[in-house]
Design a protein around this motif. Structure first.
Motif, PDB file in Angstrom:
ATOM      1  N   MET A 177      60.691  11.435 -18.948  1.00 22.80           N
ATOM      2  CA  MET A 177      60.263  12.369 -17.906  1.00 22.80           C
ATOM      3  C   MET A 177      59.768  13.646 -18.565  1.00 22.80           C
ATOM      4  O   MET A 177      60.433  14.191 -19.443  1.00 22.80           O
ATOM      5  CB  MET A 177      61.427  12.688 -16.954  1.00 22.80           C
ATOM      6  N   SER A 178      58.579  14.149 -18.150  1.00 21.99           N
ATOM      7  CA  SER A 178      58.039  15.371 -18.731  1.00 21.99           C
ATOM      8  C   SER A 178      58.793  16.584 -18.216  1.00 21.99           C
ATOM      9  O   SER A 178      59.302  16.598 -17.097  1.00 21.99           O
ATOM     10  CB  SER A 178      56.557  15.505 -18.386  1.00 21.99           C
ATOM     11  N   LYS A 179      58.841  17.598 -19.044  1.00 22.47           N
ATOM     12  CA  LYS A 179      59.551  18.813 -18.689  1.00 22.47           C
ATOM     13  C   LYS A 179      58.755  19.600 -17.663  1.00 22.47           C
ATOM     14  O   LYS A 179      57.525  19.663 -17.719  1.00 22.47           O
ATOM     15  CB  LYS A 179      59.768  19.659 -19.948  1.00 22.47           C
ATOM     16  N   LYS A 180      59.436  20.224 -16.706  1.00 23.44           N
ATOM     17  CA  LYS A 180      58.771  21.004 -15.669  1.00 23.44           C
ATOM     18  C   LYS A 180      58.061  22.200 -16.285  1.00 23.44           C
ATOM     19  O   LYS A 180      58.620  22.898 -17.125  1.00 23.44           O
ATOM     20  CB  LYS A 180      59.789  21.469 -14.625  1.00 23.44           C
ATOM     21  N   LEU A 181      56.831  22.437 -15.867  1.00 19.83           N
ATOM     22  CA  LEU A 181      56.046  23.558 -16.377  1.00 19.83           C
ATOM     23  C   LEU A 181      56.583  24.863 -15.810  1.00 19.83           C
ATOM     24  O   LEU A 181      56.767  25.000 -14.597  1.00 19.83           O
ATOM     25  CB  LEU A 181      54.575  23.387 -16.009  1.00 19.83           C
ATOM     26  N   THR A 182      56.840  25.818 -16.687  1.00 25.10           N
ATOM     27  CA  THR A 182      57.303  27.146 -16.294  1.00 25.10           C
ATOM     28  C   THR A 182      56.149  28.134 -16.439  1.00 25.10           C
ATOM     29  O   THR A 182      55.418  28.104 -17.434  1.00 25.10           O
ATOM     30  CB  THR A 182      58.475  27.599 -17.180  1.00 25.10           C
ATOM     31  N   LYS A 183      55.982  28.996 -15.434  1.00 25.72           N
ATOM     32  CA  LYS A 183      54.920  30.000 -15.469  1.00 25.72           C
ATOM     33  C   LYS A 183      55.534  31.391 -15.275  1.00 25.72           C
ATOM     34  O   LYS A 183      56.316  31.602 -14.339  1.00 25.72           O
ATOM     35  CB  LYS A 183      53.879  29.727 -14.383  1.00 25.72           C
ATOM     36  N   VAL A 184      55.179  32.309 -16.164  1.00 31.83           N
ATOM     37  CA  VAL A 184      55.800  33.639 -16.173  1.00 31.83           C
ATOM     38  C   VAL A 184      54.739  34.713 -16.363  1.00 31.83           C
ATOM     39  O   VAL A 184      53.841  34.576 -17.206  1.00 31.83           O
ATOM     40  CB  VAL A 184      56.843  33.762 -17.303  1.00 31.83           C
ATOM     41  N   ILE A 185      54.836  35.787 -15.581  1.00 34.69           N
ATOM     42  CA  ILE A 185      54.006  36.975 -15.774  1.00 34.69           C
ATOM     43  C   ILE A 185      54.910  38.129 -16.175  1.00 34.69           C
ATOM     44  O   ILE A 185      55.955  38.360 -15.545  1.00 34.69           O
ATOM     45  CB  ILE A 185      53.233  37.361 -14.505  1.00 34.69           C
ATOM     46  N   LEU A 186      54.507  38.856 -17.196  1.00 37.42           N
ATOM     47  CA  LEU A 186      55.189  40.090 -17.588  1.00 37.42           C
ATOM     48  C   LEU A 186      54.275  41.257 -17.237  1.00 37.42           C
ATOM     49  O   LEU A 186      53.196  41.413 -17.812  1.00 37.42           O
ATOM     50  CB  LEU A 186      55.488  40.090 -19.084  1.00 37.42           C
ATOM     51  N   TRP A 187      54.702  42.088 -16.283  1.00 38.12           N
ATOM     52  CA  TRP A 187      53.940  43.259 -15.859  1.00 38.12           C
ATOM     53  C   TRP A 187      54.496  44.495 -16.556  1.00 38.12           C
ATOM     54  O   TRP A 187      55.720  44.624 -16.699  1.00 38.12           O
ATOM     55  CB  TRP A 187      54.043  43.452 -14.347  1.00 38.12           C
ATOM     56  N   THR A 188      53.632  45.428 -16.929  1.00 41.62           N
ATOM     57  CA  THR A 188      54.111  46.577 -17.689  1.00 41.62           C
ATOM     58  C   THR A 188      53.136  47.742 -17.649  1.00 41.62           C
ATOM     59  O   THR A 188      51.924  47.541 -17.448  1.00 41.62           O
ATOM     60  CB  THR A 188      54.334  46.159 -19.159  1.00 41.62           C
ATOM     61  N   PRO A 189      53.617  48.973 -17.843  1.00 42.04           N
ATOM     62  CA  PRO A 189      52.714  50.092 -18.134  1.00 42.04           C
ATOM     63  C   PRO A 189      52.307  50.011 -19.608  1.00 42.04           C
ATOM     64  O   PRO A 189      52.885  49.231 -20.376  1.00 42.04           O
ATOM     65  CB  PRO A 189      53.591  51.335 -17.889  1.00 42.04           C
ATOM     66  N   PRO A 190      51.327  50.801 -20.043  1.00 38.76           N
ATOM     67  CA  PRO A 190      50.955  50.797 -21.457  1.00 38.76           C
ATOM     68  C   PRO A 190      52.074  51.340 -22.348  1.00 38.76           C
ATOM     69  O   PRO A 190      52.912  52.136 -21.909  1.00 38.76           O
ATOM     70  CB  PRO A 190      49.735  51.734 -21.504  1.00 38.76           C
ATOM     71  N   ARG A 191      52.082  50.881 -23.593  1.00 35.63           N
ATOM     72  CA  ARG A 191      52.939  51.401 -24.664  1.00 35.63           C
ATOM     73  C   ARG A 191      54.424  51.231 -24.371  1.00 35.63           C
ATOM     74  O   ARG A 191      55.238  52.102 -24.628  1.00 35.63           O
ATOM     75  CB  ARG A 191      52.622  52.879 -24.947  1.00 35.63           C
ATOM     76  N   CYS A 192      54.775  50.053 -23.857  1.00 34.60           N
ATOM     77  CA  CYS A 192      56.177  49.738 -23.583  1.00 34.60           C
ATOM     78  C   CYS A 192      56.668  48.590 -24.466  1.00 34.60           C
ATOM     79  O   CYS A 192      57.548  47.826 -24.071  1.00 34.60           O
ATOM     80  CB  CYS A 192      56.366  49.390 -22.106  1.00 34.60           C
TER      81      CYS A 192
END
Length: 277
Positions: free
Chosen positions: A1-16
């Motif tokens: 069985m294939s592994k479930k695809l995980t999708k992630v967004i990292l939101w940020t201000p500049p220079r963090c």
């Protein structure tokens, strides 16, 4: 069985410390990683909302060094970027992107929790404005732009806080938040907690890697990533060991941005991953 695809967004201000965070994620096998796709739309695409780089290059934006899924600068529309992020990518277990919030128009906030984006886990990376904003100012001035001290003028914290609250309200659950200071003091513990929260396996290489060029879609931004290219992991430093910020040398606009951003940072910090548990 294939592994479930995980999708992630990292939101940020500049220079963090988001570029080194992105570098950490690129160490994972079977991961498709993107860096600031919406930034391309904001600065270079046909719907661009800033002429910052256009002015610098006398109207020429074709030489930004774009390397993104075969796209050309003229194709960097917000709609095309959204389609790129939600596309199917075979043979990967993780799709990860880190994005600067101020480059996402507020009118597109609803899109981030609908259609193909319902599969994404939204996460946020923040940093004390007294560290992030002076760093943003310093790098901006090094580029010798005449378009103002900071882009955006808020330092990016207000936009980040607005998107955080939008997602929290619409989903009924606060998104995951990481404080950059924890990455500097307890990188292993912080990344382990982050991985657990988003549903991926932690790999020791996420906090210790060989130096080398960090993958980038826009060569024009290479000078912003020079430190990351030379890095071998998160720079571990205690808050008391950090050099003092020369506030007396900063313009009043920058000091105002710091002051105005503090409440956004402090409110989001309440939701940060607890690395002590």
């Amino acid at each position: 069985m294939s592994k479930k695809l995980t999708k992630v967004i990292l939101w940020t201000p500049p220079r963090c410390l988001s570029s080194v965070f992105y570098r950490s994620m690129t160490t994972l096998k079977r991961a498709k990683c993107f860096q600031e796709l919406f930034t391309g739309s904001y600065y270079f695409g046909p719907e661009r909302r800033s002429d910052r780089y256009v002015r610098e290059r006398n109207g020429c934006i074709s030489d930004v060094g774009l390397d993104l899924e075969g796209l050309t600068v003229s194709e960097l529309t917000y709609d095309r970027i959204k389609k790129t992020l939600v596309s199917d990518y075979p043979n990967v277990d993780l799709v990860f992107t880190k994005e600067l919030v101020y480059c996402l128009p507020e009118s597109l906030y609803p899109d981030m929790i609908s259609e193909g984006f319902t599969e994404f886990t939204h996460t946020f990376l923040i940093r004390d404005p007294e560290r992030a904003i002076p760093s943003n100012y310093r790098v901006t001035m090094n580029e010798q732009f005449d378009s103002g001290y900071l882009v955006p003028t808020s330092g990016g914290f207000e936009e980040t806080y607005n998107l955080f609250n939008f997602i929290k309200e619409k989903k009924g659950l606060a998104p995951i938040v990481v404080d950059a200071a924890d990455l500097q003091t307890h990188s292993d513990e912080t990344m382990k907690k982050y991985c657990e929260a988003v549903g991926i396996d932690f790999d020791p290489r996420m906090t210790s890697w060989d130096p080398g060029p960090c993958p980038s879609h826009y060569k024009i931004f290479s000078q912003w990533n020079s430190t990351v290219d030379q890095s071998t992991g998160f720079i571990k430093v205690k808050p008391e060991e950090l050099p003092p910020v020369p506030f007396h040398e900063l313009p009043h606009e920058v000091m105002g941005a710091i002051e105005n951003s503090k409440i956004c940072y402090q409110e989001m910090k309440k939701y940060c991953i607890d690395i002590t548990k």
